[in-house]
Design a protein around this motif. Structure first.
Motif, mmCIF file in Angstrom:
data_model
loop_
_atom_site.group_PDB
_atom_site.id
_atom_site.type_symbol
_atom_site.label_atom_id
_atom_site.label_comp_id
_atom_site.label_asym_id
_atom_site.label_seq_id
_atom_site.Cartn_x
_atom_site.Cartn_y
_atom_site.Cartn_z
ATOM 1 N N ASP A 31 28.176 59.573 119.168
ATOM 2 C CA ASP A 31 27.550 58.238 119.309
ATOM 3 C C ASP A 31 26.368 58.104 118.350
ATOM 4 O OD1 ASP A 31 28.969 57.101 121.365
ATOM 5 O OD2 ASP A 31 27.336 57.127 122.842
ATOM 6 N N ALA A 32 25.506 59.130 118.389
ATOM 7 C CA ALA A 32 24.266 59.087 117.605
ATOM 8 C C ALA A 32 24.560 59.134 116.106
ATOM 9 C CB ALA A 32 23.350 60.247 118.008
ATOM 10 N N LEU A 33 25.534 59.952 115.710
ATOM 11 C CA LEU A 33 25.885 60.047 114.284
ATOM 12 C C LEU A 33 26.452 58.715 113.783
ATOM 13 C CD1 LEU A 33 27.461 63.618 114.287
ATOM 14 C CD2 LEU A 33 25.333 62.952 113.159
ATOM 15 N N ARG A 34 27.212 58.037 114.645
ATOM 16 C CA ARG A 34 27.729 56.717 114.270
ATOM 17 C C ARG A 34 26.580 55.708 114.160
ATOM 18 N NH1 ARG A 34 32.042 58.435 117.864
ATOM 19 N NH2 ARG A 34 33.919 58.801 116.619
ATOM 20 N N LEU A 87 20.592 65.178 107.384
ATOM 21 C CA LEU A 87 21.614 66.227 107.393
ATOM 22 C C LEU A 87 22.630 66.042 106.271
ATOM 23 C CD1 LEU A 87 22.311 66.514 111.238
ATOM 24 C CD2 LEU A 87 21.052 68.133 109.802
ATOM 25 N N VAL A 88 22.798 64.812 105.804
ATOM 26 C CA VAL A 88 23.784 64.538 104.747
ATOM 27 C C VAL A 88 23.464 65.340 103.485
ATOM 28 C CG1 VAL A 88 24.794 62.750 103.269
ATOM 29 C CG2 VAL A 88 24.282 62.251 105.673
ATOM 30 N N ALA A 89 22.191 65.465 103.156
ATOM 31 C CA ALA A 89 21.774 66.130 101.910
ATOM 32 C C ALA A 89 21.558 67.638 102.081
ATOM 33 C CB ALA A 89 20.498 65.483 101.390
ATOM 34 N N LEU A 90 21.616 68.124 103.325
ATOM 35 C CA LEU A 90 21.346 69.543 103.575
ATOM 36 C C LEU A 90 22.658 70.294 103.793
ATOM 37 C CD1 LEU A 90 18.363 69.022 106.048
ATOM 38 C CD2 LEU A 90 18.208 69.917 103.711
ATOM 39 N N PRO A 91 22.836 71.450 103.128
ATOM 40 C CA PRO A 91 24.102 72.180 103.276
ATOM 41 C C PRO A 91 24.206 72.904 104.615
ATOM 42 C CG PRO A 91 22.582 73.415 101.891
ATOM 43 C CD PRO A 91 21.895 72.125 102.216
ATOM 44 N N GLY A 92 25.447 73.159 105.040
ATOM 45 C CA GLY A 92 25.664 73.970 106.242
ATOM 46 C C GLY A 92 26.429 73.250 107.331
ATOM 47 N N ARG A 93 27.072 74.042 108.201
ATOM 48 C CA ARG A 93 27.822 73.495 109.324
ATOM 49 C C ARG A 93 26.860 72.966 110.391
ATOM 50 N NH1 ARG A 93 33.116 75.497 109.729
ATOM 51 N NH2 ARG A 93 33.487 73.643 110.992
ATOM 52 N N ILE A 94 27.354 72.032 111.198
ATOM 53 C CA ILE A 94 26.547 71.410 112.256
ATOM 54 C C ILE A 94 27.269 71.619 113.584
ATOM 55 C CG2 ILE A 94 25.517 69.257 113.088
ATOM 56 C CD1 ILE A 94 25.975 68.294 110.032
ATOM 57 N N ALA A 95 26.689 72.413 114.466
ATOM 58 C CA ALA A 95 27.309 72.691 115.766
ATOM 59 C C ALA A 95 27.110 71.505 116.703
ATOM 60 C CB ALA A 95 26.702 73.949 116.384
ATOM 61 N N SER A 102 30.287 60.744 106.835
ATOM 62 C CA SER A 102 29.775 61.730 105.865
ATOM 63 C C SER A 102 29.756 63.139 106.433
ATOM 64 C CB SER A 102 28.346 61.378 105.437
ATOM 65 O OG SER A 102 28.266 60.033 105.050
ATOM 66 N N LEU A 103 29.530 63.257 107.734
ATOM 67 C CA LEU A 103 29.291 64.585 108.322
ATOM 68 C C LEU A 103 30.450 65.140 109.141
ATOM 69 C CD1 LEU A 103 25.576 64.151 109.522
ATOM 70 C CD2 LEU A 103 26.402 65.329 107.472
ATOM 71 N N ARG A 104 31.443 64.317 109.480
ATOM 72 C CA ARG A 104 32.452 64.753 110.469
ATOM 73 C C ARG A 104 33.177 66.029 110.048
ATOM 74 N NH1 ARG A 104 36.695 59.935 111.044
ATOM 75 N NH2 ARG A 104 37.611 61.434 112.468
ATOM 76 N N ASP A 105 33.419 66.220 108.735
ATOM 77 C CA ASP A 105 34.137 67.418 108.281
ATOM 78 C C ASP A 105 33.267 68.674 108.324
ATOM 79 O OD1 ASP A 105 36.398 65.912 107.845
ATOM 80 O OD2 ASP A 105 36.011 65.615 105.703
ATOM 81 N N ARG A 106 31.969 68.489 108.512
ATOM 82 C CA ARG A 106 31.073 69.659 108.581
ATOM 83 C C ARG A 106 30.755 70.058 110.024
ATOM 84 N NH1 ARG A 106 26.095 67.808 105.338
ATOM 85 N NH2 ARG A 106 25.235 69.656 106.374
ATOM 86 N N LEU A 107 31.269 69.292 110.986
ATOM 87 C CA LEU A 107 30.966 69.585 112.384
ATOM 88 C C LEU A 107 31.716 70.830 112.847
ATOM 89 C CD1 LEU A 107 31.062 65.991 113.940
ATOM 90 C CD2 LEU A 107 29.106 67.232 112.987
ATOM 91 N N LEU A 108 31.024 71.649 113.632
ATOM 92 C CA LEU A 108 31.633 72.836 114.238
ATOM 93 C C LEU A 108 31.674 72.580 115.747
ATOM 94 C CD1 LEU A 108 32.672 75.735 113.871
ATOM 95 C CD2 LEU A 108 30.305 76.534 114.001
ATOM 96 N N PRO A 109 32.831 72.125 116.277
ATOM 97 C CA PRO A 109 32.877 71.716 117.680
ATOM 98 C C PRO A 109 32.922 72.911 118.639
ATOM 99 C CG PRO A 109 34.888 71.045 116.498
ATOM 100 C CD PRO A 109 34.107 71.943 115.586
ATOM 101 N N ALA A 110 32.193 72.786 119.725
ATOM 102 C CA ALA A 110 32.130 73.859 120.727
ATOM 103 C C ALA A 110 32.683 73.357 122.061
ATOM 104 C CB ALA A 110 30.677 74.311 120.906
#
Length: 247
Positions: A130-133, A107-115, A140-148
């Motif tokens: 947990d899994a991302l850690r 996911l680091v190399a792929l563009p787009g938000r992550i829900a 690397s990804l926390r700023d691209r997360l879209l929290p629901a």
């Protein structure tokens, strides 16, 4: 009010289990003679609502922490606490997307938000964080997360195209015709996903509530949950999380 005076049982249920519970209402009425009213939200939201007086009979949480939270303030019948189901985390994309994801690292190399579910409180988000850690990609990804606000809302972000990817439960992915699973998150990258049911102190008919909980743990209901993408859990909480080896 039911004119036939069927006893009502209000089940405060994690959003991810609510559709299956809703589909089981007729079966519960037939098996137990109860009208099961399902109140869906994230486990975190429901726990807060119970604390503030939500008059529910049974609580089904997607993470043991929220049952612990209510236990600490004496709002559950501790002896009724039951491990009901398990689940898996998967990465989903829209059916139209051609993205290939073999691991969370991709996911680091792929563009787009992550829900995701809200990572601090919503169980599906807690497990995902947990899994991302574990994968070494949280920073690397926390700023691209879209929290629901709950598991179903995270799925909806991908269905509507608001997010390119989603980290959701397998059961939610299985319920949608608009997404496809591109990768399964290794279960040892996060705490075991365990749904627990418990009778609340607010239950007006605790014995009947306990019978409903036992029925949800029985073969008929478990088969429906397995068909929807959930996994079978241990029989009781103590058996499921006991660190002591068996004699």
């Amino acid at each position: 009010q039911n004119s036939d005076a069927t006893p009502q049982m209000r089940v405060a249920a994690a959003a991810s289990v609510a559709p299956v519970l809703g589909a089981l209402t007729d079966d519960a009425r037939r098996a137990l003679g109860v009208a099961m009213m399902v109140e869906p939200a994230s486990s975190a939201t429901l726990a807060q609502q119970v604390l503030h007086g939500l008059p529910a009979d049974v609580f089904v949480s997607a993470h043991p922490a929220w049952v612990d939270h209510l236990a600490e303030v004496g709002m559950i019948r501790e002896e009724t606490r039951t491990a009901l189901f398990g689940n898996e985390l998967v990465v989903v994309v829209s059916k139209e997307s051609s993205a290939s994801v073999r691991s969370l690292v991709d996911l680091v190399a792929l563009p787009g938000r992550i829900a995701v579910g809200e990572p601090a409180s919503v169980p599906v988000g807690v497990y995902a964080a947990d899994a991302l850690r574990s994968a070494g990609v949280w920073e690397s990804l926390r700023d691209r997360l879209l929290p629901a606000g709950d598991a179903r809302a995270a799925l909806a972000y991908v269905e509507r195209g608001d997010a390119a990817f989603g980290i959701v439960y397998r059961s939610d992915a299985a319920s949608s015709d608009a997404v496809r699973v591109v990768c399964v998150v290794p279960s040892n990258w996060h705490a075991a996903i365990q749904y627990e049911g418990v009778v609340l102190m607010s239950a007006k008919q605790p014995k009947l509530a306990q019978r409903l909980l036992a029925w949800l743990h029985g073969d008929e209901a478990v088969a429906a949950f397995e068909a929807a993408g959930f996994t079978r859990a241990g029989t009781t909480l103590s058996a499921a999380i006991s660190a002591e080896p068996s004699p």
